[in-house]
Design a protein around this motif. Structure first.
Motif, short mmCIF file in Angstrom:
data_model
loop_
_atom_site.label_atom_id
_atom_site.label_comp_id
_atom_site.label_asym_id
_atom_site.label_seq_id
_atom_site.Cartn_x
_atom_site.Cartn_y
_atom_site.Cartn_z
N UNK A 1 0.83 -1.21 0.00
CA UNK A 1 0.00 0.00 0.00
C UNK A 1 0.87 1.25 0.00
N UNK A 2 1.93 1.22 0.80
CA UNK A 2 2.83 2.38 0.86
C UNK A 2 3.49 2.62 -0.50
N UNK A 3 3.96 1.54 -1.14
CA UNK A 3 4.61 1.69 -2.44
C UNK A 3 3.63 2.17 -3.50
N UNK A 4 2.39 1.64 -3.49
CA UNK A 4 1.39 2.09 -4.46
C UNK A 4 1.07 3.56 -4.30
N UNK A 5 0.94 4.00 -3.04
CA UNK A 5 0.62 5.41 -2.81
C UNK A 5 1.74 6.33 -3.29
N UNK A 6 2.98 5.93 -3.04
CA UNK A 6 4.10 6.75 -3.50
C UNK A 6 4.18 6.75 -5.02
N UNK A 7 3.91 5.61 -5.65
CA UNK A 7 3.92 5.55 -7.12
C UNK A 7 2.84 6.44 -7.71
N UNK A 8 1.64 6.44 -7.11
CA UNK A 8 0.56 7.29 -7.61
C UNK A 8 0.90 8.77 -7.43
N UNK A 9 1.43 9.11 -6.26
CA UNK A 9 1.76 10.50 -5.99
C UNK A 9 2.87 11.00 -6.91
N UNK A 10 3.77 10.08 -7.31
CA UNK A 10 4.88 10.47 -8.19
C UNK A 10 4.49 10.43 -9.65
N UNK A 11 3.26 10.01 -9.96
CA UNK A 11 2.80 9.97 -11.34
C UNK A 11 3.46 8.91 -12.19
N UNK A 12 3.83 7.78 -11.61
CA UNK A 12 4.46 6.72 -12.38
C UNK A 12 3.45 6.09 -13.34
N UNK A 13 3.94 5.64 -14.51
CA UNK A 13 3.09 5.09 -15.54
C UNK A 13 3.06 3.57 -15.52
N UNK A 14 2.41 2.98 -16.53
CA UNK A 14 2.26 1.53 -16.58
C UNK A 14 3.57 0.78 -16.81
N UNK A 15 4.60 1.47 -17.28
CA UNK A 15 5.90 0.82 -17.51
C UNK A 15 6.89 1.09 -16.38
N UNK A 16 6.39 1.64 -15.27
CA UNK A 16 7.27 1.97 -14.14
C UNK A 16 6.95 1.07 -12.95
N UNK A 17 8.00 0.64 -12.26
CA UNK A 17 7.85 -0.14 -11.05
C UNK A 17 8.53 0.61 -9.90
N UNK A 18 8.02 0.41 -8.70
CA UNK A 18 8.61 1.04 -7.52
C UNK A 18 8.86 -0.04 -6.47
N UNK A 19 10.11 -0.14 -6.04
CA UNK A 19 10.48 -1.06 -4.97
C UNK A 19 10.78 -0.22 -3.73
N UNK A 20 9.99 -0.41 -2.67
CA UNK A 20 10.18 0.30 -1.40
C UNK A 20 10.67 -0.69 -0.35
N UNK A 21 11.76 -0.35 0.33
CA UNK A 21 12.39 -1.24 1.32
C UNK A 21 12.52 -0.48 2.64
N UNK A 22 11.98 -1.10 3.73
CA UNK A 22 12.13 -0.55 5.08
C UNK A 22 13.21 -1.35 5.80
N UNK A 23 14.35 -0.72 6.03
CA UNK A 23 15.50 -1.45 6.57
C UNK A 23 15.30 -1.85 8.03
N UNK A 24 14.61 -1.07 8.81
CA UNK A 24 14.39 -1.42 10.22
C UNK A 24 13.35 -2.52 10.35
#
Length: 751
Positions: free
Chosen positions: A130-153
């Protein structure tokens, strides 16, 4: 023309129908080949639909979508991406960042896809996807873009991919697996490079939809033909042969697994560590359930209580198997000792003596040890399956400030009780010997250390909140709450012991009077040597108790009187009617069970508050004593004589458990104190944090500021439920602890 059903009874008879069928099959195969060729030609010009399918919420802007997800992300808002790599957690060194950039560049050069990578410390309890999807939407990423979000803690990650991304579900799953492996090993740069390379390889292998459809159609036809041939001609011959082969193979033989590679001593150590770990987890879960019940009520926690009961049943069975191994070893050692003695006499039996069944043949020990480990794993799986649900029930992420404040509010009251408890112990020490109070004599000091640790955990938790590290704050809140709970348990144990000793002194008078009557009845019976021996032993017991009554141990006196009375009752049973024998057995059983229950309470409290040190043997004896006491209670209404025997065995076992538990705890404290001493030449000094010989370490609350409990629990989750004293779940050791020498240190800021 309709074919006669009789035709099927002669499969080898030639017919025009068969030849027609093969023509249909040939034509179908030709169609498949044509479709495949056509799609291959189309592949040069068609790689994706000219008009992409509508994305999620196509009528809403990215900002609006992010706003609508505010209820999903209450404490960790999405971010707007400006570069391919955003390292907000400082997870990458310069060389590692260059590796990640190179992997992302390779993906962009060799495919139409782009990938963005974000490193943060924590998702604050939000679902990573959910966090990654929200950031992708806010950043205006398109259908050919992927976002990998990693929480190190958190040791968690989320991969955001548009619904129209040219990757199959299986390919996305493979990418997730590659990232999960790297995140579990804390290879933060490797997680991004593995993800980018996996996406690149997947897109390289992707073919056009028409080609896939053509190949699928042709393949389906070929499979249909092969299936018909096998069913029509081969199956009648192969099935009987396969059945004969199944009967001739070694069906039912055990499937090899990784435990087969271990030697029996290694397997033994694995089983011991598994028992300690899952027992710690059960104790932690019980404490956490108590907190949840007090906060939310019994109805809200009933499902978790049932889960805990199910896991407890598996653990009890595992301990029972361990006890059987130890008893078999004790018998073997006893036989060996008897053979070694010149007079051939046997040594006295010690309940559960022996070291992990060492005297048994390996072939007999291995399957039992495997079963112990399997039962511990089953219990851990049962608990782990509800870890997330339990955390959601308590809502710790949202309630962390409240929990920390509650610990600070309650701490002064508990601190005041320490002084009162110490006074109580001083008064008891004037009336009873040291051995009588050995299980509770160190409780005030242990409680004081726990309170110091709890306040330090609160301070660390508040600092984590100010830094926005909610996952770390939750861990410290758990540790503080568990430490305070253990301190209260320690102080309650002293009060309970004081009450019981007072009651025992009163019951001792009644027990002496009862045994005195039995001695008088035995004097009236002459000529029975067994009665004479039992009467003599009873008289000696009465004399001993009378001499040691002032300043002695009333519990030991009760036990000595009860043993003598049981022996004398057995000798006099032939002179009494059945009703009187049963009545006397019932009365003696009530007294014995009451004493056993108190011994079990004392020992269980000791193990629970010193579980960082107590090993598997003491826990095994305690578990077996609990089982024997349960058996005695179940037999009490119908067979008091048999129940009395079970209760007496439970009494011996719990005494052995108490002795072993005290020895384990003393060994840890002694070893830690010795290692803290400076070198004799004065040049050395103890570690700046100092070894902690009590408090959270001794209580089994493993608080490590560098390790945060992850909701995606790995198979090597930390002992007892993990960081901060753990929650609901856990029970798999990160390493094989050698109990009795384990040490831990409290972080320097807590000094």
């Amino acid at each position: 023309m309709i074919e006669s059903p009789a035709r099927h009874e002669h499969p080898h008879e030639p017919s025009t129908r068969a030849s027609g069928g093969w023509a249909v099959v040939a034509f179908a195969g030709l169609v498949g080949v044509v479709l495949a060729a056509t799609s291959q030609a189309a592949n040069a010009t068609v790689s994706a639909p000219s008009e992409p399918l509508p994305s999620v919420s196509p009528r809403l802007s990215a900002a609006t979508q992010a706003e609508l997800m505010s209820d999903v992300l209450p404490a960790s808002p999405p971010i707007t991406l400006t570069t391919p790599v955003t390292d907000g957690a400082g997870a990458l060194r310069e060389a590692e960042r260059q590796d990640v950039d190179a992997a992302l560049d390779r993906l962009g050069n060799e495919s139409d896809l782009r990938m963005f990578v974000v490193y943060i410390e924590s998702f604050d309890g939000t679902d990573p996807v959910d966090w990654a999807n929200a950031s992708a939407n806010q950043s205006g990423l398109g259908p050919d873009d992927l976002l990998l979000a990693i929480a190190t803690a958190d040791h968690e990650f989320g991969l955001s991919a548009d619904t129209n991304v040219p990757l199959t579900t299986a390919q996305l799953s493979d990418i997730d697996d590659a990232v999960a492996s790297a995140v579990e090993d804390e290879r933060w740069a490797g997680a991004a490079t593995d993800a980018a390379d996996s996406v690149r390889q997947a897109t390289t292998a992707t073919t056009s939809p028409l080609l896939v459809a053509g190949a699928a159609a042709g393949g389906a036809l070929v499979l249909a033909v092969l299936g018909y041939v096998l069913w029509r001609f081969a199956a009648p011959r192969l099935l009987p042969r396969a059945a004969r082969g199944d009967r001739s193979t070694g069906a039912g033989e055990p499937v090899p697994d990784e435990l087969d590679d271990l030697t029996v001593p290694e397997l033994d150590e694995r089983a011991a560590a598994a028992l300690v770990s899952i027992d710690d987890a059960l104790k932690t879960c019980t404490q956490e359930l108590g907190f949840a019940r007090a906060e939310l009520g019994g109805d809200a926690t009933r499902d978790f209580e049932l889960i805990l009961e199910r896991a407890t049943a598996d653990v009890r069975q595992a301990f029972a198997i361990r006890q059987e191994l130890d008893e078999a070893a004790a018998r073997a050692e006893d036989v060996h000792a008897q053979d070694a003695r010149p007079d051939g006499t046997a040594t006295a039996e010690v309940p559960g003596a022996g070291k992990h069944g060492a005297a048994l043949p390996d072939a007999e020990r291995r399957p039992h040890l495997n079963q112990v480990i399997a039962l511990c794993e089953s219990a851990a799986d049962t608990l782990d399956a509800r870890t997330r649900a339990f955390d959601d029930l308590r809502r710790l992420q949202q309630r962390t400030p409240e929990l920390l404040a509650d610990v600070i509010t309650r701490e002064p009251e508990v601190t005041d009780r320490v002084a009162t408890t110490r006074t109580t112990l001083e008064e008891l020490a004037e009336r009873y010997p040291a051995d009588t109070l050995a299980m509770v004599s160190g409780n005030p000091e242990q409680a004081e250390l726990l309170l110091v640790n709890a306040k330090a955990a609160v301070s660390a938790g508040r600092s984590a909140l100010e830094a926005g590290q909610k996952a770390v704050a939750v861990a410290h809140a758990r540790g503080a709450q568990n430490a305070l709970g253990q301190a209260v348990m320690l102080l309650d144990a002293v009060d309970a012991t004081a009450r019981y000793l007072e009651e025992a002194a009163g019951r001792l008078d009644k027990s002496i009077a009862s045994l005195t009557q039995d001695v008088a009845a035995a004097r009236a019976v002459e000529g029975d040597f067994r009665i004479t021996l039992a009467r003599t032993a009873a008289q000696a017991a009465l004399k001993h108790v009378e001499v040691t009554r002032e300043g002695g141990d009333p519990l030991a006196g009760l036990q000595r009187i009860a043993a003598a009375e049981a022996s004398l009752d057995a000798a006099l049973a032939g002179t009494r009617d059945t009703t009187e024998v049963a009545a006397r057995a019932s009365a003696l059983l009530r007294d014995t069970l009451g004493r056993v229950v108190e011994q079990l309470r004392q020992t269980a409290d000791f193990v629970a508050t010193r579980r960082g040190a107590v090993g598997s043997t003491a826990r095994t004896r305690l578990a077996e004593a609990v089982r024997q006491a349960d058996v005695a209670r179940s037999l009490q209404p119908t067979d008091p004589t048999a129940a009395l025997g079970e209760a007496q065995r439970a009494s011996k076992l719990v005494q052995e458990a108490a002795r072993l538990a005290r020895a384990d705890a003393d060994a840890v404290v002694t070893a830690a104190a010795a290692e803290s001493e400076p070198d004799t030449d004065g040049a050395g000094s103890p570690d700046e944090n100092g070894p902690i010989t009590g408090g959270m370490m001794l209580g089994g609350i493993l608080l490590d500021p560098n390790v945060v409990r992850s909701r995606k629990r790995a198979a090597t989750a930390r002992i007892g439920g993990g960081f901060g004293g753990g929650g609901f779940g856990g029970g798999r050791p990160a390493t094989l602890r050698k109990l009795g020498t384990v040490r831990a240190w409290w972080p320097a800021p807590a000094k």
